[in-house]
Design a protein around this motif. Structure first.
Motif, PDB file in Angstrom:
ATOM      1  N   THR A  67       0.826  -1.206   0.000  1.00 17.59           N
ATOM      2  CA  THR A  67       0.000   0.000   0.000  1.00 17.59           C
ATOM      3  C   THR A  67       0.860   1.256   0.000  1.00 17.59           C
ATOM      4  OG1 THR A  67      -1.718  -1.197   1.220  1.00 17.59           O
ATOM      5  CG2 THR A  67      -1.873   1.199   1.182  1.00 17.59           C
ATOM      6  N   LEU A  68       1.943   1.256   0.780  1.00 21.33           N
ATOM      7  CA  LEU A  68       2.822   2.424   0.812  1.00 21.33           C
ATOM      8  C   LEU A  68       3.561   2.603  -0.510  1.00 21.33           C
ATOM      9  CD1 LEU A  68       4.402   2.156   4.394  1.00 21.33           C
ATOM     10  CD2 LEU A  68       2.438   3.518   3.645  1.00 21.33           C
ATOM     11  N   GLU A  69       3.828   1.519  -1.181  1.00 21.75           N
ATOM     12  CA  GLU A  69       4.552   1.600  -2.457  1.00 21.75           C
ATOM     13  C   GLU A  69       3.636   2.032  -3.599  1.00 21.75           C
ATOM     14  OE1 GLU A  69       7.809   1.606  -4.888  1.00 21.75           O
ATOM     15  OE2 GLU A  69       7.794   1.246  -2.723  1.00 21.75           O
ATOM     16  N   GLU A  70       2.431   1.472  -3.656  1.00 22.36           N
ATOM     17  CA  GLU A  70       1.543   1.701  -4.799  1.00 22.36           C
ATOM     18  C   GLU A  70       0.594   2.873  -4.583  1.00 22.36           C
ATOM     19  OE1 GLU A  70       2.158   0.172  -7.491  1.00 22.36           O
ATOM     20  OE2 GLU A  70       3.611  -1.192  -6.589  1.00 22.36           O
ATOM     21  N   GLY A  71       0.318   3.221  -3.338  1.00 22.63           N
ATOM     22  CA  GLY A  71      -0.594   4.333  -3.080  1.00 22.63           C
ATOM     23  C   GLY A  71      -2.025   4.043  -3.454  1.00 22.63           C
ATOM     24  N   GLU A  72      -2.419   2.788  -3.454  1.00 19.52           N
ATOM     25  CA  GLU A  72      -3.784   2.419  -3.805  1.00 19.52           C
ATOM     26  C   GLU A  72      -4.152   1.104  -3.144  1.00 19.52           C
ATOM     27  OE1 GLU A  72      -4.108   1.877  -7.989  1.00 19.52           O
ATOM     28  OE2 GLU A  72      -2.882   0.061  -8.021  1.00 19.52           O
ATOM     29  N   PHE A  73      -5.451   0.821  -3.126  1.00 20.40           N
ATOM     30  CA  PHE A  73      -5.934  -0.461  -2.596  1.00 20.40           C
ATOM     31  C   PHE A  73      -7.332  -0.712  -3.143  1.00 20.40           C
ATOM     32  CE2 PHE A  73      -7.561   2.705   0.274  1.00 20.40           C
ATOM     33  CZ  PHE A  73      -8.799   2.241   0.698  1.00 20.40           C
ATOM     34  N   ALA A  74      -7.756  -1.958  -3.040  1.00 18.46           N
ATOM     35  CA  ALA A  74      -9.063  -2.365  -3.551  1.00 18.46           C
ATOM     36  C   ALA A  74     -10.007  -2.655  -2.395  1.00 18.46           C
ATOM     37  CB  ALA A  74      -8.930  -3.603  -4.435  1.00 18.46           C
ATOM     38  N   ILE A  75     -11.296  -2.462  -2.674  1.00 19.96           N
ATOM     39  CA  ILE A  75     -12.354  -2.850  -1.742  1.00 19.96           C
ATOM     40  C   ILE A  75     -13.142  -3.962  -2.426  1.00 19.96           C
ATOM     41  CG2 ILE A  75     -14.374  -2.072  -0.446  1.00 19.96           C
ATOM     42  CD1 ILE A  75     -13.236   0.733  -0.489  1.00 19.96           C
ATOM     43  N   PRO A  76     -12.842  -5.235  -2.130  1.00 20.12           N
ATOM     44  CA  PRO A  76     -13.462  -6.341  -2.864  1.00 20.12           C
ATOM     45  C   PRO A  76     -14.982  -6.308  -2.851  1.00 20.12           C
ATOM     46  CG  PRO A  76     -11.626  -7.135  -1.536  1.00 20.12           C
ATOM     47  CD  PRO A  76     -11.844  -5.716  -1.151  1.00 20.12           C
ATOM     48  N   GLU A  77     -15.589  -5.866  -1.755  1.00 20.33           N
ATOM     49  CA  GLU A  77     -17.052  -5.828  -1.685  1.00 20.33           C
ATOM     50  C   GLU A  77     -17.635  -4.896  -2.752  1.00 20.33           C
ATOM     51  OE1 GLU A  77     -15.456  -6.900   2.360  1.00 20.33           O
ATOM     52  OE2 GLU A  77     -14.986  -5.401   0.830  1.00 20.33           O
ATOM     53  N   LEU A  78     -16.886  -3.845  -3.106  1.00 22.00           N
ATOM     54  CA  LEU A  78     -17.356  -2.932  -4.150  1.00 22.00           C
ATOM     55  C   LEU A  78     -16.927  -3.392  -5.535  1.00 22.00           C
ATOM     56  CD1 LEU A  78     -16.814   0.586  -2.527  1.00 22.00           C
ATOM     57  CD2 LEU A  78     -18.816  -0.917  -2.456  1.00 22.00           C
ATOM     58  N   GLU A  79     -15.784  -4.060  -5.629  1.00 22.46           N
ATOM     59  CA  GLU A  79     -15.369  -4.589  -6.940  1.00 22.46           C
ATOM     60  C   GLU A  79     -16.381  -5.598  -7.460  1.00 22.46           C
ATOM     61  OE1 GLU A  79     -10.612  -4.384  -7.498  1.00 22.46           O
ATOM     62  OE2 GLU A  79     -11.304  -5.944  -6.124  1.00 22.46           O
ATOM     63  N   ARG A  80     -17.006  -6.376  -6.560  1.00 22.49           N
ATOM     64  CA  ARG A  80     -17.960  -7.395  -6.989  1.00 22.49           C
ATOM     65  C   ARG A  80     -19.213  -6.794  -7.616  1.00 22.49           C
ATOM     66  NH1 ARG A  80     -16.358 -10.344  -2.189  1.00 22.49           N
ATOM     67  NH2 ARG A  80     -18.126  -9.476  -1.027  1.00 22.49           N
TER      68      ARG A  80
END
Length: 377
Positions: free
Chosen positions: A230-243
Motif C-alpha cells: 500500500t505504501l509503495e503503490e498508493g492504492e488499494f481495492a475494496i473487494p465488496e465494491l469490486e464485486r
C-alpha cells in the motif's frame, strides 16, 4: 488559599471538586481551536500545539528535522520518526499540517491487535444483514406474510451487496423489494463501508493529507510487512465494491472524517501521496523493505529552545518565567536518562497552581511528576 488539595483523604464528603481549576491546555477536551485555518478544526492539534500561542508558530525544529520532512514531501515517501517517549514525534505531524495548511491530521494509533484492514476500511456486513432483515420483517408485517420468510436469502445476498426482496437486485446493489419503495428504504452497500485513516489519506485530493501512524513498534510482527504494498503503490481495492462494480461503478462510502466520498470501480488510488509520519519509540527493529521505503529521522530530546517554545505555547510567557528552575532541572538530567517533555509541562502546571504552598510541597510535587521513565520498577 494555602491548601491546593481537592481530595484531602479525610473520609468526609465535601464539595471541594467544584473549585477544581481549568484543566491544562494539553488535557482540555472542550476547548475549540482558536485562529485555525479553514478546514483544520482539530482539537487534538490544539492540545498538542498549544492554545495560548500556537506551538507551531514558536516551533524551532532542528535543521535535520526540517530536511527530513522536506525529503519526505519531495520524494512522496513516508517519514519514519524514532525517539524516546515525549520527544515530540507525533507533534511534528501536527506542526507540518498547521504550517502547510493541510487540514486535520488523520491519526491511526497502533496497538498489538491492529491490522492493515483497520487502517484501510471496514465493512459492516452484520449490520447490513440486520437492516435487510428488519426491512423484510416490516414489509412482511404490512402484507400479512410471514416475517421470517426470506431471511436466508437476505443473508446470502447482503454479503455481496444484493438483496432479493420480491424481485431482483437492482443495478446499484440495493433491494427492489416491492418496487421503488423498497429501494428507497435500503441505503445500499456504501452505507456500511467506512474508510480507515490510511484509506482516507489515499483518497484523490488536490493537496496531500497528513497521516500519523502512531507507535508502529507496538504492532504485531506482520503489520510493517503488510503495509509495504500500500505504501509503495498508493492504492488499494475494496473487494465488496469490486464485486458490484459492473452494476454500480460509483459508490459513496463513509470516510474517516465522517463525510461521504465516491469510490470508482471498487478501488481507491491517491493523486497526491499523503505525508505519512510513522512514529516509533525504538522498542523493536523494522524489516529492511519498510526502512528502504521511508525517510528515517532520529529525534533527539528537546533542547532549551524547543522546551521554551513548548512551555510558552501552552502556559504563556509567565509560565516560562515561573518555571525556570524546573526547566533547568529537566535539561540538567543525567545523560541517557529518559524523561518526557509532557512530564515537565505537568510539573510546571501543577506547581504554578500551588503558589502559596510550602517550598517542600512544591518540590515533592515536582519529584512525583518528573520521574525517569527508564527506571526499573
Amino acid at each position: 488559599m494555602n491548601d491546593w488539595r481537592i481530595y484531602r483523604g479525610v473520609g468526609q464528603p465535601h464539595d471541594g471538586v467544584r473549585r477544581l481549576p481549568e484543566p491544562p491546555p494539553w488535557r482540555d477536551f472542550t476547548r475549540a481551536q482558536d485562529g485555525a485555518p479553514t478546514g483544520s478544526q482539530d482539537p487534538s492539534g490544539a492540545r498538542r500545539l498549544g492554545v495560548r500561542r500556537r506551538r507551531a508558530e514558536n516551533y524551532a525544529p532542528r535543521p535535520a528535522e526540517v530536511d527530513a520532512v522536506n525529503a519526505a514531501l519531495y520524494l512522496r515517501r513516508p517519514l519514519l520518526v524514532t525517539g524516546n517517549p515525549g520527544t515530540g514525534k507525533s507533534t511534528l505531524a501536527y506542526a507540518v499540517a498547521h504550517e502547510l495548511q493541510l487540514g486535520r491530521v488523520l491519526r491511526w494509533p497502533i496497538v498489538s491487535r491492529t491490522s492493515l484492514q483497520d487502517g484501510l476500511y471496514r465493512y459492516d456486513a452484520i449490520g447490513r444483514l440486520q437492516d435487510v432483515q428488519l426491512e423484510r420483517a416490516r414489509g412482511a408485517g404490512g402484507n400479512g406474510s410471514d416475517p421470517g420468510a426470506g431471511n436466508g436469502a437476505a443473508a446470502g445476498s447482503a454479503a455481496d451487496g444484493r438483496a432479493d426482496g420480491d424481485g431482483r437486485a437492482d443495478g446499484d446493489g440495493r433491494a427492489d423489494g416491492d418496487g421503488a419503495d423498497g429501494a428507497d428504504r435500503d441505503p445500499g452497500i456504501g452505507a456500511y463501508i467506512r474508510l480507515g485513516p490510511l484509506g482516507t489519506a489515499l483518497l484523490p485530493s488536490e493537496l496531500p493529507r497528513v497521516l500519523l501512524i502512531d507507535e508502529l513498534d507496538k504492532s504485531d510482527l506482520d503489520l510493517p510487512n503488510d503495509l509495504l504494498n500500500t505504501l509503495e503503490e498508493g492504492e488499494f481495492a475494496i473487494p465488496e465494491l469490486e464485486r458490484v462494480a459492473d452494476r454500480q461503478p460509483v459508490v459513496e462510502v463513509l470516510s474517516h472524517d465522517s463525510g461521504r466520498v465516491a469510490v470508482h470501480g471498487g478501488r481507491i488510488a491517491c493523486t497526491n501521496f499523503p505525508l505519512i509520519v510513522l512514529t516509533s519509540n525504538g522498542e523493536r527493529d523494522f524489516p529492511a523493505p519498510l526502512l528502504r521505503r521511508c525517510v528515517q529521522l532520529e529525534l533527539e530530546p528537546p533542547g532549551e529552545e524547543q522546551l521554551t517554545a513548548m512551555v510558552e505555547a501552552h502556559l504563556g510567557e509567565e509560565g516560562v518565567a515561573a518555571g525556570q528552575d524546573l526547566i533547568g532541572r529537566f535539561l540538567d538530567r543525567e545523560p541517557g536518562e529518559v524523561m518526557a517533555a509532557d512530564q515537565l509541562l505537568n510539573a510546571l502546571f501543577l506547581t504554578q497552581h500551588t503558589p502559596h504552598a510550602e517550598r517542600l510541597t512544591r518540590e515533592r510535587i515536582a519529584d512525583l511528576l518528573m520521574q525517569r521513565l527508564d527506571r526499573s520498577r
